[in-house]
Motif scaffolding. Structure first.
Motif, PDB file in Angstrom:
ATOM      1  N   GLU A 296       0.826  -1.208   0.000  1.00 31.09           N
ATOM      2  CA  GLU A 296       0.000   0.000   0.000  1.00 31.09           C
ATOM      3  C   GLU A 296       0.861   1.258   0.000  1.00 31.09           C
ATOM      4  N   ALA A 297       1.963   1.237   0.742  1.00 28.99           N
ATOM      5  CA  ALA A 297       2.867   2.399   0.747  1.00 28.99           C
ATOM      6  C   ALA A 297       3.464   2.603  -0.638  1.00 28.99           C
ATOM      7  N   LEU A 298       3.820   1.498  -1.298  1.00 25.60           N
ATOM      8  CA  LEU A 298       4.328   1.599  -2.664  1.00 25.60           C
ATOM      9  C   LEU A 298       3.249   2.127  -3.595  1.00 25.60           C
ATOM     10  N   ARG A 299       2.029   1.627  -3.448  1.00 24.19           N
ATOM     11  CA  ARG A 299       0.944   2.068  -4.325  1.00 24.19           C
ATOM     12  C   ARG A 299       0.731   3.577  -4.218  1.00 24.19           C
ATOM     13  N   GLN A 300       0.742   4.100  -3.009  1.00 19.43           N
ATOM     14  CA  GLN A 300       0.530   5.533  -2.823  1.00 19.43           C
ATOM     15  C   GLN A 300       1.654   6.348  -3.462  1.00 19.43           C
ATOM     16  N   ALA A 301       2.898   5.939  -3.217  1.00 21.39           N
ATOM     17  CA  ALA A 301       4.036   6.665  -3.789  1.00 21.39           C
ATOM     18  C   ALA A 301       4.045   6.559  -5.309  1.00 21.39           C
ATOM     19  N   PHE A 302       3.731   5.375  -5.802  1.00 21.81           N
ATOM     20  CA  PHE A 302       3.771   5.133  -7.237  1.00 21.81           C
ATOM     21  C   PHE A 302       2.701   5.938  -7.961  1.00 21.81           C
ATOM     22  N   THR A 303       1.508   5.933  -7.414  1.00 16.19           N
ATOM     23  CA  THR A 303       0.408   6.687  -8.022  1.00 16.19           C
ATOM     24  C   THR A 303       0.707   8.170  -8.016  1.00 16.19           C
ATOM     25  N   SER A 304       1.340   8.633  -6.957  1.00 17.41           N
ATOM     26  CA  SER A 304       1.687  10.051  -6.875  1.00 17.41           C
ATOM     27  C   SER A 304       2.704  10.445  -7.946  1.00 17.41           C
ATOM     28  N   GLN A 305       3.684   9.573  -8.208  1.00 18.57           N
ATOM     29  CA  GLN A 305       4.747   9.913  -9.164  1.00 18.57           C
ATOM     30  C   GLN A 305       4.380   9.605 -10.604  1.00 18.57           C
ATOM     31  N   TYR A 306       3.692   8.479 -10.839  1.00 17.96           N
ATOM     32  CA  TYR A 306       3.421   8.043 -12.208  1.00 17.96           C
ATOM     33  C   TYR A 306       1.963   8.183 -12.632  1.00 17.96           C
ATOM     34  N   GLY A 307       1.100   8.530 -11.687  1.00 14.98           N
ATOM     35  CA  GLY A 307      -0.305   8.738 -12.028  1.00 14.98           C
ATOM     36  C   GLY A 307      -1.087   7.464 -12.264  1.00 14.98           C
ATOM     37  N   THR A 308      -0.539   6.324 -11.876  1.00 19.38           N
ATOM     38  CA  THR A 308      -1.210   5.038 -12.057  1.00 19.38           C
ATOM     39  C   THR A 308      -0.699   4.054 -11.012  1.00 19.38           C
ATOM     40  N   PRO A 309      -1.510   3.102 -10.570  1.00 18.57           N
ATOM     41  CA  PRO A 309      -1.056   2.117  -9.586  1.00 18.57           C
ATOM     42  C   PRO A 309      -0.006   1.182 -10.189  1.00 18.57           C
ATOM     43  N   PRO A 310       0.800   0.541  -9.357  1.00 20.38           N
ATOM     44  CA  PRO A 310       1.851  -0.360  -9.851  1.00 20.38           C
ATOM     45  C   PRO A 310       1.344  -1.455 -10.783  1.00 20.38           C
ATOM     46  N   ALA A 311       0.209  -2.064 -10.444  1.00 24.29           N
ATOM     47  CA  ALA A 311      -0.306  -3.163 -11.267  1.00 24.29           C
ATOM     48  C   ALA A 311      -0.679  -2.680 -12.664  1.00 24.29           C
ATOM     49  N   HIS A 312      -1.292  -1.513 -12.763  1.00 25.04           N
ATOM     50  CA  HIS A 312      -1.649  -0.965 -14.074  1.00 25.04           C
ATOM     51  C   HIS A 312      -0.399  -0.594 -14.861  1.00 25.04           C
ATOM     52  N   TYR A 313       0.578  -0.048 -14.171  1.00 24.15           N
ATOM     53  CA  TYR A 313       1.842   0.331 -14.812  1.00 24.15           C
ATOM     54  C   TYR A 313       2.499  -0.909 -15.413  1.00 24.15           C
ATOM     55  N   ARG A 314       2.561  -1.984 -14.649  1.00 21.23           N
ATOM     56  CA  ARG A 314       3.184  -3.227 -15.135  1.00 21.23           C
ATOM     57  C   ARG A 314       2.413  -3.775 -16.328  1.00 21.23           C
ATOM     58  N   ALA A 315       1.083  -3.790 -16.259  1.00 22.49           N
ATOM     59  CA  ALA A 315       0.281  -4.341 -17.342  1.00 22.49           C
ATOM     60  C   ALA A 315       0.460  -3.552 -18.626  1.00 22.49           C
ATOM     61  N   ALA A 316       0.506  -2.229 -18.510  1.00 19.46           N
ATOM     62  CA  ALA A 316       0.639  -1.369 -19.687  1.00 19.46           C
ATOM     63  C   ALA A 316       1.993  -1.536 -20.348  1.00 19.46           C
TER      64      ALA A 316
END
Length: 320
Positions: A296-316
């Protein structure tokens, strides 16, 4: 069949790899059937051969001053000769003129200096080679230079980062003009990653050497990148480098234009992005390795920096 005229502006000590990446990608796209075909031309003052920064010479197709619009795309290459080119009033004037007659205007790497000198980036967000970004930001204060992305699109003007980002830029052109399927075929033909997204960092922060003149900042960065899962709080870093927290914060602000805590967060997030696209590790494992503790901490930081959750980023990034 619609012919899309693409002109690449070259000059003394331009970067050959950038010129070739654009021309080869677009010419490869021409091998695939479709409603449009690219006609790429290299233009230089007087139509003279372009002696590139690596010493090789490329023959220009035509004189820059003789190029007439309308054009589909105007691209200014970068290279070690960028400052001389940006100071050449003839090159700048012709780039400004042709930009008015082009549907799309772009630069690769330090070619952004020529666009900036022509006033084409005023009021716009742009990127360039990470090493030159602070220099150009000071030299062209009307431009909002961002050293992080692979490329930045602001209206019809697109600026790409260092050297090999020319390939990403050209693939973005193909996807925009011919669609994602053709872009995928071109990337397969070139044996390259399918268009790194523009929001991806143009360089690993692990290779970003801090200013050599400040040993404290250098030591702190080495500590951070050596073990992302360690205690990298500002108090811990200050203690490890032998300075006060306040002094460490001042040094980071002066030399890296960021606070220690935000620097650590950015490094950890970029490391997580790399692991997401290059490994099959679960998000929870990546979070632990990169020092976030929880998914969850990663998800929050990741969404803040990349505008998308980690799972969506990986899938894309891992689409076939």
């Amino acid at each position: 069949m619609d012919i899309q005229q693409v002109v690449i502006v070259g000059y003394h000590a331009a970067e050959l790899l950038e010129i070739a990446a654009v021309t080869t990608t677009l010419e490869t796209a021409n091998l695939h059937p479709g409603p449009a075909i690219y006609q790429t031309r290299l233009a230089a003052l007087g139509g003279r051969p372009v002696t590139c920064g690596n010493g090789l010479t490329v023959q220009a197709h035509e004189a820059l001053e003789r190029v007439k619009g309308p054009l589909d795309t105007l691209v200014v290459a970068g290279g070690v000769g960028c400052e001389e080119a940006a100071a050449d009033r003839h090159i700048v004037a012709h780039v400004r003129r042709l930009a008015r007659e082009s549907r799309r205007v772009a630069s690769v790497c330090t070619g952004s200096a020529v666009l900036a000198a022509a006033g084409l980036l005023d009021g716009r967000r742009a990127t360039t080679h990470w090493m030159w970004a602070p220099i150009f930001a000071e030299r062209y204060p009307e431009v909002r230079f961002d050293a992080r992305p692979i490329f930045v699109r602001d209206g019809r003007v697109i600026t790409a980062a260092g050297v090999t980002s020319a390939l990403d830029l050209a693939l973005a052109f193909v996807e925009e003009d011919r669609g994602p399927e053709i872009a995928r075929e071109v990337s397969r033909h070139l044996v390259t990653y399918l268009q790194r997204p523009g929001d991806q960092a143009q360089m690993s922060i692990f290779t970003a050497a801090p200013p050599a003149g400040d040993p404290v900042v250098r030591q702190a960065v080495e500590l951070i990148t050596a073990d992302l899962a360690a205690d990298l709080s500002t108090p811990a870093l200050a203690a490890a480098t032998g300075v006060s927290e306040r002094h460490l914060a001042r040094l980071f602000a002066r030399h890296l234009d960021i606070s220690p805590a935000r620097f650590v967060r950015r490094v950890r997030t970029e490391a997580a992005a790399h692991l997401l696209t290059t490994t099959g590790l679960p998000v929870s494992v990546i979070a632990a390795r990169c020092g976030f503790g929880t998914a969850e901490a990663l998800r929050q930081a990741f969404t803040s920096q990349y505008g998308t959750p980690p799972a969506h980023y990986r899938a894309a990034r891992n689409q076939p």
